[in-house]
Design a protein around this motif. Structure first.
Motif, short mmCIF file in Angstrom:
data_model
loop_
_atom_site.label_atom_id
_atom_site.label_comp_id
_atom_site.label_asym_id
_atom_site.label_seq_id
_atom_site.Cartn_x
_atom_site.Cartn_y
_atom_site.Cartn_z
N PHE A 52 1.03 -1.02 -0.13
CA PHE A 52 -0.27 -0.14 -0.18
C PHE A 52 1.11 1.14 -0.03
O PHE A 52 2.22 1.44 1.07
N PRO A 53 0.66 2.41 -0.99
CA PRO A 53 1.61 3.37 -0.80
C PRO A 53 1.14 4.21 0.79
O PRO A 53 -0.67 3.83 0.29
N ASN A 54 2.11 4.93 1.17
CA ASN A 54 1.93 5.34 2.57
C ASN A 54 1.69 6.86 1.87
O ASN A 54 2.72 7.73 1.43
N SER A 55 0.59 7.27 2.00
CA SER A 55 0.33 8.37 1.75
C SER A 55 -0.69 9.80 2.48
O SER A 55 -1.08 9.72 3.40
N LEU A 56 -0.48 11.16 2.01
CA LEU A 56 -1.00 12.26 2.92
C LEU A 56 -1.80 12.72 1.92
O LEU A 56 -1.86 13.04 0.79
N ILE A 57 -3.26 13.00 2.54
CA ILE A 57 -4.39 12.95 1.53
C ILE A 57 -5.31 14.41 2.07
O ILE A 57 -5.07 14.89 3.38
N VAL A 58 -5.56 15.25 1.17
CA VAL A 58 -6.12 17.00 1.87
C VAL A 58 -7.46 16.97 0.79
O VAL A 58 -7.29 16.15 0.37
N ARG A 59 -7.99 17.88 1.17
CA ARG A 59 -9.05 18.43 0.61
C ARG A 59 -8.93 19.01 -1.23
O ARG A 59 -7.41 19.22 -1.11
N ARG A 60 -9.64 18.96 -1.96
CA ARG A 60 -9.50 19.66 -3.09
C ARG A 60 -9.37 21.39 -2.87
O ARG A 60 -9.95 22.04 -1.85
N GLY A 61 -8.35 21.83 -3.80
CA GLY A 61 -8.04 22.87 -2.98
C GLY A 61 -7.08 23.44 -1.96
O GLY A 61 -7.03 24.52 -1.59
N ALA B 27 0.99 17.48 17.21
CA ALA B 27 0.56 16.25 17.36
C ALA B 27 -0.71 15.83 16.34
O ALA B 27 -1.13 16.27 16.71
N PRO B 28 -0.28 14.57 15.90
CA PRO B 28 -1.77 13.84 15.34
C PRO B 28 -2.66 13.77 16.02
O PRO B 28 -2.47 13.40 17.16
N HIS B 29 -3.72 14.32 15.48
CA HIS B 29 -4.94 13.46 16.31
C HIS B 29 -5.39 12.93 15.89
O HIS B 29 -5.73 12.10 14.10
N VAL B 30 -5.02 11.57 16.87
CA VAL B 30 -6.26 9.97 15.75
C VAL B 30 -7.18 9.46 16.11
O VAL B 30 -8.31 10.05 17.01
N ILE B 31 -7.60 9.55 15.23
CA ILE B 31 -9.52 9.47 15.27
C ILE B 31 -9.73 8.06 14.40
O ILE B 31 -9.19 7.68 12.86
N GLU B 32 -9.90 7.18 15.01
CA GLU B 32 -10.66 6.07 14.40
C GLU B 32 -10.84 5.72 13.44
O GLU B 32 -11.87 4.60 13.37
N ASP B 33 -12.37 6.46 13.58
CA ASP B 33 -14.04 6.21 12.61
C ASP B 33 -13.65 6.81 11.33
O ASP B 33 -12.85 8.25 11.04
N PHE B 34 -13.55 6.02 10.03
CA PHE B 34 -12.80 6.22 9.03
C PHE B 34 -14.08 7.31 8.37
O PHE B 34 -13.52 8.64 7.34
N GLY B 35 -15.55 7.27 8.89
CA GLY B 35 -16.55 8.65 8.27
C GLY B 35 -16.03 9.63 8.26
O GLY B 35 -16.26 10.78 7.92
N ALA B 36 -15.83 9.27 9.84
CA ALA B 36 -14.94 11.21 10.32
C ALA B 36 -13.94 11.28 10.06
O ALA B 36 -14.20 12.97 9.53
N LEU B 37 -12.91 10.70 9.61
CA LEU B 37 -12.00 11.17 9.11
C LEU B 37 -11.80 11.94 7.44
O LEU B 37 -11.39 12.82 6.98
N VAL B 38 -12.93 11.16 6.92
CA VAL B 38 -13.36 12.00 5.37
C VAL B 38 -13.40 13.10 5.12
O VAL B 38 -13.45 13.96 5.02
N GLN B 39 -14.70 12.97 6.73
CA GLN B 39 -15.22 14.31 6.83
C GLN B 39 -14.71 15.19 7.20
O GLN B 39 -14.46 16.60 7.18
N LEU B 40 -14.03 15.32 7.80
CA LEU B 40 -12.93 16.29 8.48
C LEU B 40 -11.38 17.02 7.24
O LEU B 40 -11.07 18.27 7.59
N THR B 41 -11.27 15.60 6.94
CA THR B 41 -10.19 15.95 6.12
C THR B 41 -11.04 17.03 4.99
O THR B 41 -9.96 18.11 4.60
N ALA B 42 -12.02 16.58 4.26
CA ALA B 42 -13.00 17.35 3.32
C ALA B 42 -13.46 18.96 3.43
O ALA B 42 -13.09 19.77 2.70
N SER B 43 -13.28 18.39 4.69
CA SER B 43 -13.90 20.42 4.94
C SER B 43 -12.94 21.02 6.38
O SER B 43 -13.47 22.30 6.60
#
Length: 297
Positions: free
Chosen positions: A166-175, A211-227
């Motif tokens: 798997f690629p070790n990626s850095l994911i951000v929102r569009r823009g 330090a990194p924020h640890v959020i175990e729920d992927f649905g929440a992670l998607v929303q946080l990153t997108a917004s």
């Protein structure tokens, strides 16, 4: 103890009421059938059949015994079919675990294929971090789990098989400012789904806002990153759908640390046989990982 073959002989004779026809159905000679029936009657000191020139009749006492024997044979046949299906991976249960990131990338597609190929198999999957999956494996509550390499204690007797890279990626929102070139000197929150494995913020020291924020729920992670302007450290495989839709984007890998990829492993206890169902799941996950590696976003 009476064997099932003897039971099949007397039950067949009770159904056909003819030694000749019953012997033909069973593929044995009439004398052999006669001896087998006599042996059962002698064993239980009971007369199952009355025989005379007019034919064969089941006795009243024999009827109750033969009815019970017929039920036992039917159950034995069901058991044989069930064992055969289980041995071939077409029946039974498969208990397994997955860390959140590979589960997000592979679990739903893997189980969907198994539902189609083996509808008689029940899949029981738990999605947790490795520190919670490991005790389940040791206790025998799951057959295997899938997680990033390097998270299992070295002293533990486990067998590890590669699922894929798997690629070790850095994911951000569009823009995101780092995509537009306007945030090169800014600091941003870092998100991760786990304290271990790919969750560290190495390589982001100049960009991380604490330090990194640890959020175990992927649905929440998607929303946080997108917004927000947060940077989510995960794998692009885990958010392939969101990247395809244009909701999220992957930063150039040069911003990551030196470890650009990470091997995803299937861990199971040493000396524990692997079921057909587990092997099938592993094969599907490997193929899906190869398919993900060929996608262009």
């Amino acid at each position: 103890m009476i064997d099932l073959r003897s039971l099949s002989y007397v039950v067949t004779l009770a159904r056909r009421l003819s030694f000749a026809r019953a012997a033909e159905d069973l593929g044995i000679s009439q004398p052999a059938l006669t001896r087998a029936v006599q042996a059962v009657e002698k064993r239980f000191d009971v007369r199952l059949f009355d025989r005379d020139r007019s034919g064969v009749r089941v006795t009243a006492q024999g009827q109750a015994m033969l009815d019970a024997a017929a039920v036992l044979l039917a159950n034995a046949n069901d058991l044989e079919r069930q064992w055969d299906r289980t041995a071939k991976g077409q029946s039974g249960d498969v208990y397994f675990g997955m860390a959140p990131m590979p589960a997000r990338a592979l679990l739903s597609a893997t189980v969907l294929e198994r539902l189609k190929a083996a509808p008689g198999v029940r899949n029981i999957a738990v999605v947790r971090n490795v520190d919670a999956l490991w005790p389940l494996l040791v206790a025998g509550e799951i057959e295997f789990f899938v997680a990033a390499e390097g998270q299992v204690p070295e002293a533990v007797p486990v067998r590890a098989e590669v699922v894929g890279t798997f690629p070790n990626s850095l994911i951000v929102r569009r823009g995101h400012p780092l995509l537009t070139g306007t945030g090169t000197d800014a600091r941003f929150p870092i998100l991760t789904s786990s304290r271990s494995g790919m969750s560290h913020a190495a390589g982001l020291e100049d960009t991380a806002d604490g330090a990194p924020h640890v959020i175990e729920d992927f649905g929440a992670l998607v929303q946080l990153t997108a917004s927000s302007d947060a940077i989510w450290r995960t794998s692009s495989y885990a958010v392939a759908e969101e990247i395809t839709r244009g909701l999220l984007c992957e930063l150039p890998r040069s911003r990551g640390n030196a470890a650009k990829n990470i091997r995803m492993m299937m861990y199971r206890l040493e000396r524990r046989s692997q079921s057909v169902g587990a092997k099938s799941l592993a094969q599907i996950m490997r193929r899906l990982t190869r398919q993900l590696s060929g996608q262009k976003w």
